[in-house]
Design an enzyme around this catalytic site. Structure first.
Site, PDB file in Angstrom:
ATOM      1  CG  ASP A  44       0.172   4.476   6.120  1.00 34.28           C
ATOM      2  OD1 ASP A  44       0.330   4.103   4.940  1.00 34.28           O
ATOM      3  OD2 ASP A  44      -0.934   4.845   6.558  1.00 34.28           O
ATOM      4  CG  HIS A  45       0.272  -0.030   4.400  1.00 28.39           C
ATOM      5  ND1 HIS A  45      -0.587  -1.073   4.658  1.00 28.39           N
ATOM      6  CD2 HIS A  45      -0.476   1.099   4.481  1.00 28.39           C
ATOM      7  CE1 HIS A  45      -1.807  -0.596   4.881  1.00 28.39           C
ATOM      8  NE2 HIS A  45      -1.760   0.725   4.777  1.00 28.39           N
ATOM      9  CG  ASN A 103      -0.715   6.979   2.681  1.00 29.52           C
ATOM     10  OD1 ASN A 103      -1.817   7.364   2.281  1.00 29.52           O
ATOM     11  ND2 ASN A 103      -0.148   7.456   3.771  1.00 29.52           N
ATOM     12  CG  ASN A 136      -1.835   1.206   1.267  1.00 34.16           C
ATOM     13  OD1 ASN A 136      -1.401   2.341   1.118  1.00 34.16           O
ATOM     14  ND2 ASN A 136      -3.116   0.964   1.499  1.00 34.16           N
ATOM     15  CD  GLU A 180      -4.670   4.510   0.892  1.00 36.80           C
ATOM     16  OE1 GLU A 180      -5.246   5.603   1.007  1.00 36.80           O
ATOM     17  OE2 GLU A 180      -3.999   4.003   1.815  1.00 36.80           O
ATOM     18  CG  ASP A 220      -4.660  -2.124   3.124  1.00 42.07           C
ATOM     19  OD1 ASP A 220      -5.087  -2.857   4.046  1.00 42.07           O
ATOM     20  OD2 ASP A 220      -4.566  -0.894   3.229  1.00 42.07           O
ATOM     21  CE1 TYR A 249      -6.800   0.412   1.072  1.00 38.89           C
ATOM     22  CE2 TYR A 249      -7.691   2.008  -0.489  1.00 38.89           C
ATOM     23  CZ  TYR A 249      -7.240   1.697   0.783  1.00 38.89           C
ATOM     24  OH  TYR A 249      -7.232   2.665   1.771  1.00 38.89           O
TER      25      TYR A 249
END
Length: 269
Positions: free
Chosen positions: A257-258, A12, A10, A38, A158, A119
């Site tokens: 953040d992943h 982000n 992911n 994402e 995700d 996702y």
């Protein structure tokens, strides 16, 4: 024979991840296929910059809403077919599914095979989004049943669900929070037990705890204290899962953040 390396991440935001070193990392990893989620980008944002990464061609499903969702699959192997969306208008508008098919009709020894980047919705922002997540889960299970009936596949992405207490740091305090609700966990159990998909990470490393986390909240000191969740998966049909040889979660650099989830499989397309 070199193993087939499949990554899920992911991002982000693909532009943000690129600014944090994603592209040189991907170049160094000898990846065969990479599913990303994402994107937070439209087709025009990808043109001329992100259509290819590390020698892999990208195939994308972008959301109608700008700066939201979006998934992609990068591959160095030519697919026989690309499928964008899974036939559910509400969630196809959000850019949540891309499937690459690698069917070789002339090779009777090769089963029909797909790689999917998906996702799943998050329900953490509001009750409305949680209900959308429940609608997604309810509709997606029979879709996967039908897909498994016709082909082998690996779904990477995700999933926004931590399945068991071992899959997140603070499981007791999160039992009423999106991502660890009983209904969500029951969906995962059903996918594994009834549908028969294999959680490849858990198959290879059944006792992984904190080292298996793939997402950390940006709040507080979650990353520094490894207060994480394992919500990124590679879910495979049993025949493909049996070819999985090793798994790793890459944490030396942070692209989002992943963290990237990498599995090496002993097969060729």
């Amino acid at each position: 024979m070199r193993l087939f390396r499949l990554v899920s991440l992911n991002l982000n935001g693909i532009r943000s991840a690129a600014n944090k070193g994603l592209l040189p990392w991907a170049e160094s990893m000898q990846i065969d296929c990479m599913g990303v989620q994402e994107l937070k980008a439209q087709a025009g944002d990808l043109e001329g910059r992100f259509e290819h990464i590390a020698g892999m061609a990208g195939h994308f499903h972008c959301a109608q809403k700008k700066g939201y969702s979006g998934v992609g699959l990068y591959t160095r192997h030519e697919p026989s077919e690309v499928r964008i969306g899974w036939g559910h208008p509400e969630f196809d508008d959000e850019g949540r599914y891309v499937e690459l098919r690698f069917d070789r009709p002339g090779r009777k020894d090769r089963p029909r095979f797909s790689i999917v980047s998906c996702y799943f919705p998050s329900g953490s922002s509001s009750e409305e989004r949680q209900q959308a997540k429940f609608r997604f889960l309810a509709a997606f299970h029979p879709f996967l049943v039908a897909l498994k009936a016709e082909r082998e596949f690996i779904l990477v992405g995700d999933v926004n669900i931590a399945h068991q207490p071992v899959d997140l740091k603070n499981w007791r305090s999160n039992q009423k929070n999106s991502g660890f609700l009983p209904e969500e966990r029951a969906w995962m159990t059903r996918a594994l037990d009834e549908l028969g998909l294999v959680d490849v990470h858990r198959r290879l490393r059944p006792h992984d705890t904190g080292e298996a986390y793939t997402w950390w909240s940006n709040r507080g000191q979650a990353w520094a204290n490894n207060v994480g969740w394992r919500i990124d998966y590679q879910l495979a049909t049993p025949g493909v899962a049996a070819a999985a040889r090793q798994v790793a979660v890459y944490k030396d650099q942070r692209f989002s953040d992943h963290a990237p989830l990498t599995v090496d499989y002993d097969f060729r397309l």
